[in-house]
Design an enzyme around this catalytic site. Structure first.
Site, PDB file in Angstrom:
ATOM      1  N   HIS A 200       0.831  -1.209   0.000  1.00  0.00           N
ATOM      2  CA  HIS A 200       0.000   0.000   0.000  1.00  0.00           C
ATOM      3  C   HIS A 200       0.867   1.261   0.000  1.00  0.00           C
ATOM      4  CE1 HIS A 200      -3.049  -2.778   0.622  1.00  0.00           C
ATOM      5  NE2 HIS A 200      -2.973  -2.883   1.935  1.00  0.00           N
ATOM      6  N   GLU A 442      43.159  16.790  -6.425  1.00  0.00           N
ATOM      7  CA  GLU A 442      42.262  17.521  -5.532  1.00  0.00           C
ATOM      8  C   GLU A 442      43.011  18.290  -4.451  1.00  0.00           C
ATOM      9  OE1 GLU A 442      39.468  14.824  -3.725  1.00  0.00           O
ATOM     10  OE2 GLU A 442      40.972  13.299  -3.340  1.00  0.00           O
ATOM     11  N   ASP A 466      37.281  19.072  -3.305  1.00  0.00           N
ATOM     12  CA  ASP A 466      38.428  19.326  -2.437  1.00  0.00           C
ATOM     13  C   ASP A 466      39.376  20.349  -3.039  1.00  0.00           C
ATOM     14  OD1 ASP A 466      38.126  17.850  -0.033  1.00  0.00           O
ATOM     15  OD2 ASP A 466      38.284  16.023  -1.220  1.00  0.00           O
ATOM     16  N   CYS A 513      35.544  14.794 -11.643  1.00  0.00           N
ATOM     17  CA  CYS A 513      34.482  14.058 -10.945  1.00  0.00           C
ATOM     18  C   CYS A 513      33.948  14.805  -9.729  1.00  0.00           C
ATOM     19  CB  CYS A 513      34.945  12.665 -10.556  1.00  0.00           C
ATOM     20  SG  CYS A 513      36.253  12.685  -9.331  1.00  0.00           S
TER      21      CYS A 513
HETATM   22  C1  PEP Z   1      36.163  15.811  -4.858  1.00  0.00           C
HETATM   23  O1  PEP Z   1      36.863  16.135  -3.897  1.00  0.00           O
HETATM   24  O2  PEP Z   1      35.832  16.587  -5.760  1.00  0.00           O
HETATM   25  C2  PEP Z   1      35.670  14.443  -4.967  1.00  0.00           C
HETATM   26  C3  PEP Z   1      35.060  14.016  -6.052  1.00  0.00           C
HETATM   27  O3  PEP Z   1      35.829  13.634  -3.898  1.00  0.00           O
HETATM   28  P1  PEP Z   1      34.964  13.704  -2.551  1.00  0.00           P
HETATM   29  O4  PEP Z   1      33.831  14.633  -2.789  1.00  0.00           O
HETATM   30  O5  PEP Z   1      34.561  12.308  -2.277  1.00  0.00           O
HETATM   31  O6  PEP Z   1      35.951  14.209  -1.557  1.00  0.00           O
HETATM   32 MG    MG Z   2      37.746  14.682  -2.609  1.00  0.00          MG
END
Ligand code: PEP
Ligand code: MG
Length: 592
Positions: A200, A442, A466, A513
């Site tokens: 539900h 980073e 970072d 990333c």
């Molecule tokens: C970042 O620092 O951009 C990264 C992808 O790693 P995290 O956010 O896990 O520190």
């Molecule tokens: Mg990072």
């Protein structure tokens, strides 16, 4: 707040039945769940009285259900009506009531206990059913039973009509009747112990578009009212008391998800190729292996970042090699994904979720974190590396080391990985032979010595979360300085530009990333920077791809060239914002 007061972060996996991400405060729905008492009746008069008491409770339950049905009808809420009809039919079913009366008589027990015996015998029958939907229907009988128990105890159903904003309902299971009485539309999301895709809760949540995760088994035991809670109805994950880092990440995910509502997923799997034929590989960032289907659905072509530290949430003991392996194995070689990038754990500092005491550093972000932690805890590191090497036998795998700040560190990490591989070979294990090795860029030091690092690895992945934090000296989880957190700061753009150039000069691929990669407002800037790959939270992918497909590398280069002449971040932001709104008016209606 004292560090010992920090509530432990916990992630529980259930079944996502209504997609979307919500973040709020938990409200533990304490549906009356009587501890069923047992007592024996030692004479016939008492037995007869008990039967009468039971029949009266059944009648009362029926009246209440009928009232509820009328109320829902008046509200125009047709969906749950048929379910309430089913409940009324169960009540009227003589086998259900007669069986209970028989138990009272034969066993000379109280009505509550007799009813429990009846429900348990139904449960046995339902448990044997093969069909998921039919098996799930035991909940109707349980619901009816609870209504009778409540009336036997002379208690009225709990109703909650004055729900505040931002509340997530946590319950054992919800029936539409429960949800109707609790002003369902006021809740942000649902998380329940029981239930499946056809429960539900699922039906109602879908029809109202409220994110929901069911089948969490123990959520009501783990949550207390007012806990912070995240419900991800897409991946089926629920996170209780998220630490600031997880919270921040999910806020980004939620925002992308909301913006995505306006866009169709039909073209999500098409490649991101500009009109002048520049291709960017688009990856998905995941934290839980359960996010793979969502990554594929949203158009991820690879996994550009798997943050393995999430394996450590809610654990007292470290995961074994087999536990690591089974996670990695399930995300490597997935059809539709060209490769999987597994980042070794970024633990330590604030990121050792399971034990906040390990985070007792003055400046945890600059403390014993990520690769530094791993190079100190080599045995722990090796367990993970062995599992990655083994999983790589099943599909293209990339190994990514976080927080590298020197050539020494990457050499050491590679050496340990090599030792692990040799051990596995001598043990006769099968392992991947073509694992690419990369470093996260980073830490500003890594960006500055990118030419040296490029000689050591196969690819770079720029972690802007970072990189911005360290380059601009802004704690990424300190809301007092978020106004200074500026991805378009000229220093950040210069650092990224330099890393891409140096990487390309050395013949290696450069990915991004960090969260910046998934912000559609920055897509042309990132194109102009000529990143080879962008990896982002899956719900950000469709918009970013759409923008790339509708632009040219040439215009992106021009835009970048122009903004690189500015001195002020504010000017860059203004210029890029105006340009993007002009070029893609449909995409930027929502957040300007
Ligand atoms: C970042 O620092 O951009 C990264 C992808 O790693 P995290 O956010 O896990 O520190
Ligand atoms: Mg990072």
């Amino acid at each position: 707040m004292n560090v010992d007061d920090v509530k432990r972060t916990m992630a529980i996996k259930g079944i996502g039945v209504s997609p979307g991400i919500v973040i709020g405060k938990a409200y533990l729905f304490d549906r009356f769940d009587a501890q069923v008492p047992l007592y024996h009746l030692n004479n016939k008069t008492l037995v007869q009285r008990e039967v009468t008491r039971f029949r009266a409770a059944v009648k009362e339950t029926e009246i209440q259900l009928q009232e509820l049905k009328d109320k829902l009808h008046d509200l125009g809420d047709k969906e749950p009506l048929y379910i309430i009809d089913v409940h009324i039919l169960i009540l009227k079913d003589r086998r259900f009531t007669d069986a209970t009366v028989e138990h009272i008589r034969e066993k000379a027990v109280n009505a509550e206990w007799a009813l429990r015996i009846t429900i348990d015998s139904y449960r046995e029958i339902f448990d044997k059913m093969e069909d998921d939907y039919l098996r799930g229907r035991i909940s109707d009988i349980q619901f009816v039973g609870q209504g009778i128990l409540r009336n036997l105890a002379g208690k009225k159903r709990e109703t909650k009509t004055d729900i505040g904003e931002g509340i997530i309902l946590v319950a054992k299971e919800l029936s539409p009747a429960d949800t109707a009485q609790t002003k369902i539309d006021k809740f942000l999301g649902f998380a329940t112990d029981f239930g499946g895709k056809t429960s539900h809760t699922a039906i109602v949540a879908q029809s109202l578009g409220i994110p929901a995760v069911v089948g969490l088994e123990k959520i009501t035991r783990e949550v207390t009212t007012n806990d912070d809670i995240i419900v991800d109805g897409s991946s089926g994950m629920v996170i209780i008391n998220p630490d600031p880092e997880i919270l921040r990440r999910y806020e980004v995910k939620r925002r992308h998800y909301q913006e995505l509502k306006a866009i169709s997923l039909s073209s999500a799997r098409m490649p991101a190729i500009t009109k002048d034929d520049f291709r960017v590989d688009i990856g998905g960032n995941i934290e839980f292996v359960e996010e793979i289907p969502s990554a594929l659905e949203h158009g991820a072509e690879n996994i550009g970042l798997y943050r393995t530290e999430f394996i450590y949430i809610n654990r007292d003991k470290l995961p074994t090699e087999e536990e690591h392996f089974s996670s990695y194995r399930s995300i490597v070689g997935v059809p539709g994904l060209a490769w999987t990038t597994i980042r070794t754990f970024d633990l330590g500092g604030e990121k050792f979720f399971s034990d906040p005491k390990l985070g007792r550093e003055m400046n945890p972000q600059m403390g014993l974190r990520a690769i530094r932690f791993c190079l100190k805890e080599i045995e722990l590191f090796k367990v993970q590396l062995r599992a990655i090497a083994r999983a790589a036998a099943y599909g293209k795998t990339r190994l990514l080391f976080p927080m590298i700040s020197s050539v020494e560190e990457i050499r050491q990490a590679k050496k340990i990985f090599q030792e692990v591989r040799e051990d596995l070979i001598s043990e006769g294990s099968s392992l991947g032979s073509d694992i690419e090795i990369g470093v996260m860029i980073e830490v500003p030091a890594a960006a500055i010595i990118a030419d040296k690092l490029a000689k050591e690895v196969d690819f770079f992945s720029i972690g802007t979360n970072d990189l911005i934090q360290y380059a601009l000296a802004i704690d990424r989880v300190n809301e007092r300085v978020t106004y200074l957190y500026e991805p378009l700061h000229p220093a950040v753009l210069r650092l990224v530009s330099q890393v891409v150039k140096v990487g390309h000069d050395a013949g290696i691929r450069v990915a991004m990333c960090g969260e910046m990669a998934g912000e559609p407002a920055y897509t042309l800037i990132l194109l102009g920077l000529e990143l080879d790959e962008l990896s982002m939270t899956p719900s950000a992918i469709p918009r970013v791809k759409k923008i790339i497909r509708n632009s040219t590398l040439e215009e992106s280069r021009e835009l970048l060239k122009k903004v690189m002449t500015f001195s002020l971040s504010a000017d860059i932001r203004k210029y890029v914002g105006k340009y993007m709104r002009g070029r893609f008016p449909e995409e930027f209606l929502i957040n300007g």
